[in-house]
Enzyme design. Structure first.
Site, PDB file in Angstrom:
ATOM      1  N   ASP A 516       0.864  -1.187   0.000  1.00 59.77           N
ATOM      2  CA  ASP A 516       0.000   0.000   0.000  1.00 59.77           C
ATOM      3  C   ASP A 516       0.903   1.241   0.000  1.00 59.77           C
ATOM      4  O   ASP A 516       2.120   1.139   0.176  1.00 59.77           O
ATOM      5  CB  ASP A 516      -0.885  -0.040   1.243  1.00 59.77           C
ATOM      6  CG  ASP A 516      -2.078   0.893   1.169  1.00 59.77           C
ATOM      7  OD1 ASP A 516      -2.258   1.568   0.141  1.00 59.77           O
ATOM      8  OD2 ASP A 516      -2.834   0.940   2.157  1.00 59.77           O
ATOM      9  N   GLU A 519       2.732   5.014  -3.975  1.00 63.65           N
ATOM     10  CA  GLU A 519       2.684   5.946  -5.111  1.00 63.65           C
ATOM     11  C   GLU A 519       4.001   6.699  -5.357  1.00 63.65           C
ATOM     12  O   GLU A 519       4.252   6.995  -6.544  1.00 63.65           O
ATOM     13  CB  GLU A 519       1.538   6.960  -4.907  1.00 63.65           C
ATOM     14  CG  GLU A 519       0.169   6.361  -4.969  1.00 63.65           C
ATOM     15  CD  GLU A 519      -0.187   5.522  -3.750  1.00 63.65           C
ATOM     16  OE1 GLU A 519      -0.925   4.548  -3.908  1.00 63.65           O
ATOM     17  OE2 GLU A 519       0.304   5.835  -2.652  1.00 63.65           O
ATOM     18  N   ASP A 592      -8.866   3.770  -2.179  1.00 64.53           N
ATOM     19  CA  ASP A 592      -9.725   4.178  -1.067  1.00 64.53           C
ATOM     20  C   ASP A 592     -11.065   4.718  -1.554  1.00 64.53           C
ATOM     21  O   ASP A 592     -11.331   5.930  -1.500  1.00 64.53           O
ATOM     22  CB  ASP A 592      -9.005   5.216  -0.209  1.00 64.53           C
ATOM     23  CG  ASP A 592      -7.742   4.647   0.420  1.00 64.53           C
ATOM     24  OD1 ASP A 592      -7.620   3.422   0.497  1.00 64.53           O
ATOM     25  OD2 ASP A 592      -6.877   5.443   0.829  1.00 64.53           O
TER      26      ASP A 592
END
Length: 926
Positions: A516, A519, A592
């Protein structure tokens, strides 16, 4: 709690703004100088011409230079730009590669970044050596033509410079073109002039920009196209809406810049967690084509609506009778490394694209089943209680997930031993039921000198550096954190070793990984990510590789799991960030999302888009990550999510618990049936994952991929195909009484619950049933199932199969079944079973379609077929004859297809034919 309080307060200060969508936290095009400049350019403003065109080393090579800088410039004139080098290469199966870069012989300030480790190595061996260059004449001067592939040519126009692919012959129609509207611009690296300020500011952040502006922009046109699709990730419709032109409601381009966006909004061109600069077009008259730009810098893409340049129509170099979709591609940095895919079918384009970036990895079987996740399951007692409740309610599941709170102080590869004192035993108890666990491992490393990962990475110099050369220090969940420089292969290899059982203490063979925040997410960074002037391996600026950072982290983690198992077992790693090639390393989810009906609806085009761009193994959080879904929404989400390629329920820690048994007996039963439908269809899904692994063709598909000439499917993104056999229509409105379902084609469709037949080519208004969403089997197909209810997919391994045959108007059908051991790489050495089932003239036949190199003796299955369900057979047969063996099987009418109600009289069942799934046989209905 006390030891985390100070960290929490500091984190709150930095992250309060990102816990919900706040538009002003992120840049728009007008606040992004390269985007603003590119959009301000007028059609025809490109002054480059192509000259010195030749064939060299099997490639077409040319120089691009401004007109006034050609060889006949007047004395005293200066060259406004240095020549650029254009290279065109041809590859097998209709792929053209085009590169444009600065001339390295002229010593630019640095070599511009080219993204490594994305192109499939085998692709480069498919190069076709161009032999002959011919010259055509046109109104605008010469055109240089080379043979590209069967029926197609690549053309470079001299003045003004243009590159296009056309169907063979001087009058052949264009397929794809670059710079037909004259918008090409390439900002070359240069020395800073006195008084220039190269800094760029956004909010409180300053980007130092030591090399100044280095952006690239150009237009790409798709011919005979009705719509364009692709370029994920955006929460938008499947068919990309125009972002410029008459009547356009919003003016932001589609942004490709990997960002951690909490509670993202639907129907927005804003960039999310991943970036794939690949676009596919489709139209009724020609079919499909595709364009891919291998570039990891920030990108913005405009889809230009009809009439966007009417006032400049004189600059167009297009035949008036050929419609097109124009697009504008803009990037902050890098080079032009672009691929043209000629199609002509949509599946051809996807195959061509994945031949460049790699086919999707073959997942383990368990990973294709149902996953249960929450931020966070509190402790071992909570884990065992949830596990026991699934058994108590007879609901199957395969994977239980642990979020960040399972760690010791948010240090990855550790356990909070107060909450999880016996992690190995916990995993082994679940494994005893055929179940696995997943733990989270993110790229931010807590800056704690007592943490062995940080200490070693710091000592070895393995972190990304800030612009001054020091280890970059940003804020994420652990507080002060540094980020591993995954561009460096040495660091990726070091990271992979951390997943060994010796290094990851408390892990077992049944533990898998979740990446997770990759990015990367930096709570106190510009736009909640890393500064663009941070430095990576080889002094590459972060701006050059930003969109690929998560890709390299995903790659290293997947390689770690392969190493952990001595190369024997396939990994399972879920990643939030992605880039072209991510499909080779594992699954992706859409991040999300929020518990509302619009987010349920937009999940379908988001996942279809991912499939079109190579990422077949994808899903959205069932129920929505943020917020508390009402019962109806949650039920509808399970009903739809059961058909996602990646099927996982997940929720934020601030939400109410929402395990399937918490919503009343009736709703528990409906959710259970949705999950069981997925388990019944696992053989079909696994077969589709193998098809994706072999060809790139996605597991779930837009309707137009299977019905490419049916215009009613081109903008339909509320329904989708699962493979070529099943159509699923979601229900996206609260308290819906009816749902409109368009069934394409000219064949029948059979309701998968009842077997009722519906005509194709018609929109049907159906009752919105509480217990299921509409799903249909296409006439002419055969679907393999396993119908016995078990705790997990592992416990289904030896269960018998059911074949569901949906007959077309010719009373024929066909389908496939792929089986291997469900976990190892041995299928790559031929250890698998691949069968084709064909029904024709009242006879069902099973034949081997494994490749000639297959070695089925390495893998054997003793599973049998216990039922054959035939839909659409009107005579009333008495028996079925099975060969070899010359024995008879019972035939009867009326069972249902999926649980729920009696089937119509046209449903026939052959019981216990007792044939082995791996053998050749025939069953004749008499």
């Amino acid at each position: 709690m006390g030891r985390h309080l100070s960290t929490f307060l500091l984190l709150f200060l930095f992250t309060n703004s990102v816990f919900s969508w706040k538009k002003d936290e992120f840049r728009n095009c007008n606040q992004t100088p390269f985007c603003k400049r590119a959009r301000s350019r007028k059609p025809g403003s490109c002054s480059l011409i192509a000259y010195d065109v030749s064939i060299s080393d099997g490639d077409l090579v040319a120089k691009l230079i401004a007109k006034q800088s050609s060889e006949d410039i007047s004395e005293g004139q200066t060259r406004p730009t240095k020549p650029l080098v254009l290279t065109i290469s041809a590859y097998q199966d209709g792929v053209m590669r085009m590169k444009i870069d600065e001339d390295q012989s002229l010593s630019p300030r640095k070599k511009r970044f080219e993204v490594p480790d994305v192109i499939e190595p085998g692709f480069l061996n498919k190069k076709l050596w161009l032999q002959r260059l011919k010259e055509d004449k046109s109104e605008n001067g010469p055109m240089f033509v080379v043979y590209l592939s069967e029926g197609y040519e690549a053309v470079v126009r001299h003045d003004p410079f243009e590159v296009f692919v056309r169907e063979g012959g001087e009058n052949g129609k264009k397929v794809l073109s670059l710079n037909s509207n004259g918008l090409f611009d390439f900002e070359q690296l240069r020395e800073k002039e006195e008084g220039e300020d190269w800094h760029e500011n956004f909010r409180s952040h300053t980007d130092k920009r030591p090399y100044g502006s280095q952006s690239i922009s150009f237009d790409v046109s798709f011919y005979d196209a009705d719509f364009v699709y692709g370029i994920p990730e955006h929460a938008t419709s499947l068919a990309l809406n125009p972002t410029r032109g008459p009547g356009v409601e919003f003016s932001e381009p589609y942004r490709l810049f990997n960002l951690d966006v909490f509670e993202y909004v639907h129907d927005s061109p804003f960039g999310l967690y991943g970036s794939i600069p690949f676009m596919i077009s489709h139209g009724k008259s020609r079919g499909s084509s595709g364009f891919f730009w291998l570039n990891a810098a920030e990108m913005q893409i405009d889809v230009l609506g009809t009439g966007w340049n009417d006032e400049n129509s004189s600059v167009l170099m297009l035949p008036s009778d050929q419609k097109r979709v124009d697009t504008l591609w803009m990037s902050e940095a890098g080079v032009v490394d672009a691929f043209f895919f000629v199609g002509p079918g949509p599946k051809d384009v996807v195959r061509q694209y994945t031949s460049v970036t790699g086919a999707p990895a073959m997942p383990q079987l368990f990973a294709t089943a149902y996953h249960q996740c929450r931020w966070n399951y509190r402790d071992e007692e909570d884990v065992f209680n949830v596990d026991a409740k699934f058994d108590e309610h007879d609901i199957p599941y395969d994977v239980l997930w642990l979020d960040i709170e399972h760690t010791d102080g948010k240090k990855y590869f550790t356990w909070d031993r107060m909450l999880f004192p016996n992690p190995e035993e916990m995993q082994k108890k679940l494994a005893g039921k055929g179940r696995r666990m997943v733990t989270i491992v993110d790229p931010h490393i807590k800056r704690d000198d007592s943490y062995y990962i940080h200490k070693e990475a710091s000592e070895k110099g393995y972190y990304v550096r800030d612009s001054t050369g020091k280890d970059f220090d940003g804020w994420c969940w652990p507080g002060s954190s540094s980020y591993l420089d995954m561009l460096n292969p040495e660091i990726r290899s070091w990271w992979a070793e951390k997943f060994s059982y010796e290094n990851y203490v408390g892990s077992t063979p049944s533990l898998y990984i979740w990446n997770d925040m990759n990015e990367p997410s930096v709570f106190n960074g510009p736009e909640v990510t890393m500064p663009r002037d941070a430095l990576h391996y080889g002094d590459v600026e972060h701006r050059d590789l930003h969109n690929a950072y998560g890709y390299y982290f995903h790659m290293a983690t997947a390689n770690g799991l392969v190493k952990r198992g001595d190369g024997k077992d396939r990994p399972f790693v879920l990643s939030r960030a992605f880039f072209p090639g991510s499909q080779r390393h594992g699954a992706i989810w859409t991040g999300d999302n929020t518990a509302d009906w619009d987010q349920l609806r937009v999940s379908v085009p988001m996942l279809l888009t991912l499939g079109l761009t190579g990422i077949s193994f994808s899903g959205a959080d069932v129920g929505g990550f943020f917020g508390n879904p009402d019962t109806e929404l949650l039920v509808r989400w399970y009903q739809l999510g059961a058909y996602y390629p990646f099927f996982r329920a997940h929720a934020h820690h601030d939400t109410k618990r929402r395990e399937p048994w918490l919503f009343g007996e009736r709703n528990t039963e409906i959710i259970k049936e949705s999950i069981r439908v997925r388990y019944m269809l696992l053989p079909y899904y696994y077969t589709l994952f193998r098809e994706a692994n072999a060809s790139g063709i996605p597991v779930i598909r837009p309707l137009w991929m299977e019905f490419p000439t049916d215009e009613k499917t081109f903008s339909n993104d509320e329904a989708f195909m699962v493979g070529n056999s099943i159509l699923v229509q979601g229900i996206f409105t609260e308290r819906a009484k009816h749902v409109d379902v368009y069934l394409p084609g000219d064949q029948l469709w059979y309701d998968m619950k009842t077997g009722t037949a519906y005509k194709g080519g018609v929109t049907h208004k159906l009752e919105a049933l509480e217990e299921s969403i509409p799903s249909f089997q296409r006439a002419g197909t055969i679907i393999p199932r396993k119908d016995r209810s078990r705790r997990s997919s592992t416990q289904m391994e030896n269960d018998p199969y059911t074949l569901v045959i949906a007959l077309n108007s010719s009373k024929a059908a066909e389908g496939e079944l792929y089986i291997d051991d469900g976990k190892s790489f041995e299928f790559q050495q031929g250890a698998y079973i691949h069968r084709r089932f064909t029904f024709s003239n009242g006879k069902l036949t099973s034949t081997n379609i494994a490749s000639a190199t297959a070695a089925p003796h390495k893998f054997a299955s003793h599973c049998t077929i216990e039922r054959i369900i035939v839909v659409g057979l009107s005579p009333d047969p008495k028996t079925a004859l099975v060969e070899p063996g010359n024995h008879k099987a019972d035939v009867e009418r009326g069972p249902l297809l999926l649980r729920g109600g009696p089937g119509p009289s046209s449903v026939l069942t052959i019981r216990k034919p007792n044939v082995n799934i791996a053998d050749d046989w025939t069953i004749a209905i008499l």
